[in-house]
Design a protein around this motif. Structure first.
Motif, mmCIF file in Angstrom:
data_model
loop_
_atom_site.group_PDB
_atom_site.id
_atom_site.type_symbol
_atom_site.label_atom_id
_atom_site.label_comp_id
_atom_site.label_asym_id
_atom_site.label_seq_id
_atom_site.Cartn_x
_atom_site.Cartn_y
_atom_site.Cartn_z
ATOM 1 N N MET A 47 -6.667 -21.472 -20.709
ATOM 2 C CA MET A 47 -5.621 -22.605 -20.119
ATOM 3 C C MET A 47 -5.349 -23.846 -21.305
ATOM 4 S SD MET A 47 -6.612 -23.003 -16.175
ATOM 5 C CE MET A 47 -8.513 -23.575 -16.744
ATOM 6 N N LYS A 48 -3.939 -23.867 -21.541
ATOM 7 C CA LYS A 48 -3.894 -24.687 -22.621
ATOM 8 C C LYS A 48 -3.089 -26.241 -21.920
ATOM 9 C CE LYS A 48 -3.285 -21.936 -26.461
ATOM 10 N NZ LYS A 48 -2.452 -21.267 -27.413
ATOM 11 N N ILE A 49 -3.642 -27.152 -22.383
ATOM 12 C CA ILE A 49 -3.155 -28.583 -21.790
ATOM 13 C C ILE A 49 -2.461 -29.335 -22.974
ATOM 14 C CG2 ILE A 49 -3.773 -30.741 -20.519
ATOM 15 C CD1 ILE A 49 -5.907 -29.172 -19.589
ATOM 16 N N GLU A 50 -1.374 -29.916 -22.848
ATOM 17 C CA GLU A 50 -0.685 -30.979 -23.885
ATOM 18 C C GLU A 50 -0.133 -32.056 -23.033
ATOM 19 O OE1 GLU A 50 2.921 -30.551 -27.400
ATOM 20 O OE2 GLU A 50 2.449 -28.814 -26.033
ATOM 21 N N ILE A 51 -0.703 -33.204 -23.865
ATOM 22 C CA ILE A 51 -0.396 -34.682 -23.162
ATOM 23 C C ILE A 51 0.122 -35.241 -24.164
ATOM 24 C CG2 ILE A 51 -1.344 -36.537 -21.944
ATOM 25 C CD1 ILE A 51 -2.278 -34.048 -20.302
ATOM 26 N N GLU A 52 1.497 -35.861 -23.907
ATOM 27 C CA GLU A 52 1.881 -36.733 -25.083
ATOM 28 C C GLU A 52 2.587 -37.835 -24.316
ATOM 29 O OE1 GLU A 52 4.173 -34.812 -28.104
ATOM 30 O OE2 GLU A 52 5.680 -36.677 -28.350
ATOM 31 N N GLN B 204 2.885 -25.889 -6.943
ATOM 32 C CA GLN B 204 1.819 -26.458 -6.442
ATOM 33 C C GLN B 204 1.146 -27.586 -7.314
ATOM 34 O OE1 GLN B 204 -0.704 -24.756 -2.964
ATOM 35 N NE2 GLN B 204 0.196 -22.965 -4.066
ATOM 36 N N LEU B 205 0.820 -26.938 -8.594
ATOM 37 C CA LEU B 205 0.301 -27.640 -9.632
ATOM 38 C C LEU B 205 1.191 -29.050 -9.871
ATOM 39 C CD1 LEU B 205 -1.966 -28.250 -11.758
ATOM 40 C CD2 LEU B 205 -1.044 -26.602 -13.272
ATOM 41 N N ALA B 206 2.478 -28.501 -10.165
ATOM 42 C CA ALA B 206 3.439 -29.621 -10.558
ATOM 43 C C ALA B 206 3.456 -30.613 -9.600
ATOM 44 C CB ALA B 206 4.923 -29.006 -10.730
ATOM 45 N N GLN B 207 3.594 -30.289 -8.430
ATOM 46 C CA GLN B 207 3.659 -31.399 -7.107
ATOM 47 C C GLN B 207 2.521 -32.252 -7.298
ATOM 48 O OE1 GLN B 207 5.918 -32.028 -5.286
ATOM 49 N NE2 GLN B 207 5.253 -32.770 -3.360
ATOM 50 N N GLU B 208 1.184 -31.649 -7.307
ATOM 51 C CA GLU B 208 0.111 -32.429 -7.132
ATOM 52 C C GLU B 208 -0.275 -33.304 -8.428
ATOM 53 O OE1 GLU B 208 -2.720 -30.093 -4.819
ATOM 54 O OE2 GLU B 208 -4.460 -31.622 -5.327
ATOM 55 N N GLU C 285 -8.838 -30.579 -13.893
ATOM 56 C CA GLU C 285 -9.236 -30.590 -12.489
ATOM 57 C C GLU C 285 -8.271 -29.666 -11.729
ATOM 58 O OE1 GLU C 285 -9.762 -34.252 -10.376
ATOM 59 O OE2 GLU C 285 -9.294 -33.398 -8.555
ATOM 60 N N LEU C 286 -7.006 -29.884 -11.817
ATOM 61 C CA LEU C 286 -6.038 -29.292 -10.769
ATOM 62 C C LEU C 286 -5.843 -27.836 -11.469
ATOM 63 C CD1 LEU C 286 -3.459 -31.825 -10.197
ATOM 64 C CD2 LEU C 286 -5.184 -31.163 -8.755
ATOM 65 N N LEU C 287 -5.847 -27.519 -12.724
ATOM 66 C CA LEU C 287 -5.996 -26.074 -13.411
ATOM 67 C C LEU C 287 -7.107 -25.129 -12.508
ATOM 68 C CD1 LEU C 287 -4.868 -27.016 -16.755
ATOM 69 C CD2 LEU C 287 -3.640 -25.326 -15.094
ATOM 70 N N LYS C 288 -8.237 -25.884 -12.332
ATOM 71 C CA LYS C 288 -9.335 -24.922 -11.498
ATOM 72 C C LYS C 288 -8.741 -24.783 -10.237
ATOM 73 C CE LYS C 288 -12.966 -27.215 -13.934
ATOM 74 N NZ LYS C 288 -13.679 -28.470 -13.967
ATOM 75 N N LYS C 289 -8.080 -25.554 -9.633
ATOM 76 C CA LYS C 289 -7.662 -25.335 -8.131
ATOM 77 C C LYS C 289 -6.347 -24.295 -8.191
ATOM 78 C CE LYS C 289 -6.146 -28.231 -4.185
ATOM 79 N NZ LYS C 289 -5.950 -29.665 -3.871
ATOM 80 N N LEU D 109 -0.722 -38.506 -10.974
ATOM 81 C CA LEU D 109 0.070 -39.475 -11.983
ATOM 82 C C LEU D 109 0.507 -40.763 -11.518
ATOM 83 C CD1 LEU D 109 2.353 -38.239 -15.087
ATOM 84 C CD2 LEU D 109 2.924 -40.308 -13.713
ATOM 85 N N LYS D 110 1.129 -40.631 -10.329
ATOM 86 C CA LYS D 110 1.884 -41.744 -9.715
ATOM 87 C C LYS D 110 0.700 -42.669 -9.227
ATOM 88 C CE LYS D 110 6.283 -41.268 -8.363
ATOM 89 N NZ LYS D 110 7.272 -41.453 -9.512
#
Lengths: 92, 135
Positions: free
Chosen positions: B1-6, B106-110, B66-70, B115-116
């Motif tokens: 799983m790759k995560i990119e945050i900018e 689901q990941l996008a929504q959660e 956390e959410l990528l585990k779910k 974030l908000k």
């Protein structure tokens, strides 16, 4: 082999902490960043109330982060280097 | 799983999806968050975003993990603007690659919900007449 002598941990004392304020907290407190000499047994709530006694009446739902992690307003700051005051967020 | 945050104070220039992909992903979900022309019933010119950037980036990364585990997905990319963002411009972009569509939606929504609610980012409307942040 002899064990190295244990160095007694310094008692919690009075040192500086970096306090960051964002959004409405920045407006109310009048600074974005401040170094403050504080007693390490104090809690973030006590520190903020000393700066602005009406803080919690004026800003509802603010959170505090200690060294960039959300923390309790009521736990002593102990060895923290940075305390950030975080009013309700609104990103996105 | 790759995560990119900018997080950036520059306009979001998101590279278009480069197709074809390798075949591992069966779904790609993209979300663009845009600045609306009115905020709280008031006509605005832009939104000004403020952030505690170092904590925000760390927390976005933790939430992603956390959410990528779910919702197991292959890749999550997140871009968030700070500073002024004009009406109609994107303030946030999310792209998720997954084997099946359900996890990605689901990941996008959660992820956006978290974030908000949790990430130290604030926005203020900049009014069309006088362009000053009004918290």
């Amino acid at each position: 082999m002899e064990k190295e002598p244990r160095v007694a941990k310094e008692p919690v004392g009075t040192e500086t902490i970096r306090i960051l304020a964002f959004a409405q907290a920045k407006e109310l407190l009048g600074f974005t960043e401040k170094m403050l000499v504080v007693d390490r047994s104090k809690t973030p709530r006590e520190i903020v109330l000393e700066i602005e006694p009406s803080f919690f009446e004026k800003i509802h739902g603010a959170r505090v982060a200690i060294d960039q992690r959300y923390a309790s307003w009521d736990q002593p700051i102990e060895e923290a280097e940075e305390m950030a005051i975080i009013p309700p967020v609104s990103g996105g | 799983m790759k995560i990119e945050i900018e997080m950036t104070d520059k306009p979001l220039h998101i590279a278009p999806l480069r197709l074809p992909l390798s075949g591992e992903s069966g779904a790609v979900v993209e979300f663009w968050g845009l600045v609306r022309s009115s905020e709280g019933g008031q006509k605005i010119a832009a939104l000004h975003y403020e952030s505690y950037i170092s904590m925000a980036k760390g927390l976005l990364y933790e939430i992603a993990q956390e959410l990528l585990k779910k919702y197991p997905c292959q890749r999550l990319e997140v871009f968030h603007r700070i500073g002024p963002v004009a009406v109609g411009e994107p303030s946030v972009f999310l792209r998720i690659y997954s084997t099946h569509r359900s996890e990605a939606f689901q990941l996008a929504q959660e992820f956006i919900n978290r974030l908000k609610s949790d990430v130290p980012i604030w926005k203020y409307p900049l009014l069309a007449e006088k362009e000053e942040p009004s918290p």
